[in-house]
Design an enzyme around this catalytic site. Structure first.
Site: not given
Length: 442
Positions: A293, A304, A318
């Site tokens: 999460s 990224d 998740k």
């Protein structure tokens, strides 16, 4: 509450009988179908109250029905009783009363993930991997995690007994603990070598970002930070805003995460902003199957934007956001309201964050509050997944200096021991030093 629910069911049944079912619109058909199911529910409840072998408490049945309704949606939507809702609030505030162990259910057995340093469980020698087979002489076989946590926690000063099965021992261990206030520090900082630091975030709570920044300031006072290991292993997540703020500390600009739900007007878009302090040192993020999460939000954003190297094993996966809605009776509903996406637009739901460098954890005993072996269960395996007054005498100062040196040596030995037993941390430090060396040459 139960009376209101029953009145609602009866009202709906009256509406159903007063208005014939028409198939003019799809909406009308769906409403008619809903009324039919409510009628069936009322009929079953009536049968239970009249004919079940034991007396049935309507409130228990209705709460069970609510749980069943939410559990049928996804693994993370759930009903919380007033007691459970209060515990959730205590967790996010950062303290609770208990014995100080983090537990999970592994292969159907209640298992210790890690004892929290300084707590009753830690002092009495509970170890990661211990299986809790009984709590207060109640078998944990088939016991849910929330129920187990509820029994382990309680009022400060009260006793709780647990029976442990430990690998390598033929006999069970019986331990009795006195519950105490457990300060759940979500940020644990450690200097590995001069210039190189490890900050572990165990969960994302209301004070996590504040404590993280404090740890960075303390590290900087010791000299220039040459590299940071951000340890998110076995971090189950927590507050979304804290995950966003942690990523924002290490990023200067760009998207951190976006959330998209059914109601487009509630979609959210979080971006990084230049901070008062600019951190340019290299970062390695440690993750594993227990990183979930909010942990994945941080790891995904840093990955990224190529701000950090992600090292370890694939994360839990998740990729959904839960909203906690308080109810009038003090209870609450945790409802999945959106999916989140990394800056590149990828959803990690049931797939997780794949590390840039995959290094499996070697199962060796780690002293203190370390990382437990990689948890194999992931989102995809879940049903429906979606811390001198200057006036001492000279001889006293000398004694104090010796004590400090001795304490420092103990800390160095502890770090060496950890690096020797934690292959992922050892690899991360080796790579981090090489990254820092490369930056200095340029």
């Amino acid at each position: 509450m139960k009376r209101k629910l029953l009145q609602l069911i009866l009202l709906l049944l009256c509406i159903t009988s007063a208005y014939p079912v028409y198939s003019a619109t799809e909406k009308g058909q769906k409403e008619a179908e809903t009324y039919k199911h409510l009628e069936t529910f009322a009929n079953v409840l009536d049968l239970l109250q009249k004919h079940y072998v034991d007396k049935v408490e309507s409130s228990d049945v209705l709460i069970g029905a609510i749980n069943g309704m939410l559990n049928s949606l996804d693994p993370h939507s759930s009903y919380m009783s007033p007691e459970d809702f209060k515990e959730l609030q205590e967790d996010t505030r950062g303290s609770f009363s208990g014995i100080g162990i983090e537990v999970t259910v592994r292969d159907g057995v209640l298992t210790v993930v890690s004892p929290i340093a300084g707590t009753p469980a830690y002092k009495q020698g509970v170890k990661a991997g211990d299986q809790v087979v009984r709590i207060n002489n109640i078998s944990t076989q088939g016991m849910t995690l929330p129920d187990a946590v509820k029994i382990l926690r309680g009022n400060k000063g009260e006793k709780v007994a647990i029976t442990i099965r430990r690998a390598g021992l033929n006999e069970l261990l019986n331990m009795v603990f006195v519950r105490d206030i457990i300060p759940h520090h979500s940020v644990i900082a450690q200097k590995l070598e001069k210039g190189f630091h490890r900050i572990q975030i165990t969960s994302f709570q209301a004070t996590t970002t504040r404590d993280f920044k404090k740890a960075l300031r303390k590290a900087a006072k010791d000299g220039v930070i040459q590299g940071l290991i951000l340890d998110l292993r076995n971090n189950p997540g927590g507050l979304l805003d804290q995950a966003v703020q942690i990523a924002d500390v290490l990023l200067e600009s760009g998207v951190i995460v976006t959330t998209r739900g059914r109601e487009k007007e509630n979609d959210m878009h979080f971006e990084a902003h230049p901070g008062k302090v600019r951190y340019t040192f290299p970062v390695i993020v440690l993750v594993n199957g227990g990183s979930a999460s909010a942990s994945e939000i941080v790891a995904g954003a840093l990955q990224d934007h190529k701000r950090a190297v992600i090292l370890g094993t694939r994360t839990f996966g998740k990729g959904s956001v839960q909203t906690v809605v308080p109810l009038p009776n003090g209870a609450g509903v945790r409802l999945t309201t959106a999916r989140y996406y990394t800056p590149s637009g990828r959803s990690i739901q049931a797939t997780g964050i794949v590390p840039d460098m995959i290094i499996p954890y070697e199962e060796k005993e780690i002293t203190g509050q370390g990382s437990a072996p990689d948890i194999r269960l992931r989102e995809e395996d879940l049903p429906h997944h979606f811390e001198n007054n200057g006036y001492e005498k000279i001889d006293e100062q000398g004694q104090k200096k010796k004590k400090k040196t001795r304490s420092k040596n103990l800390a160095v030995n502890e770090i060496s021991d950890r690096l020797a037993k934690d292959n992922q941390l050892h690899a991360a430090l080796f790579i981090l030093k090489n990254m820092a060396s490369t930056l200095q040459k340029h």
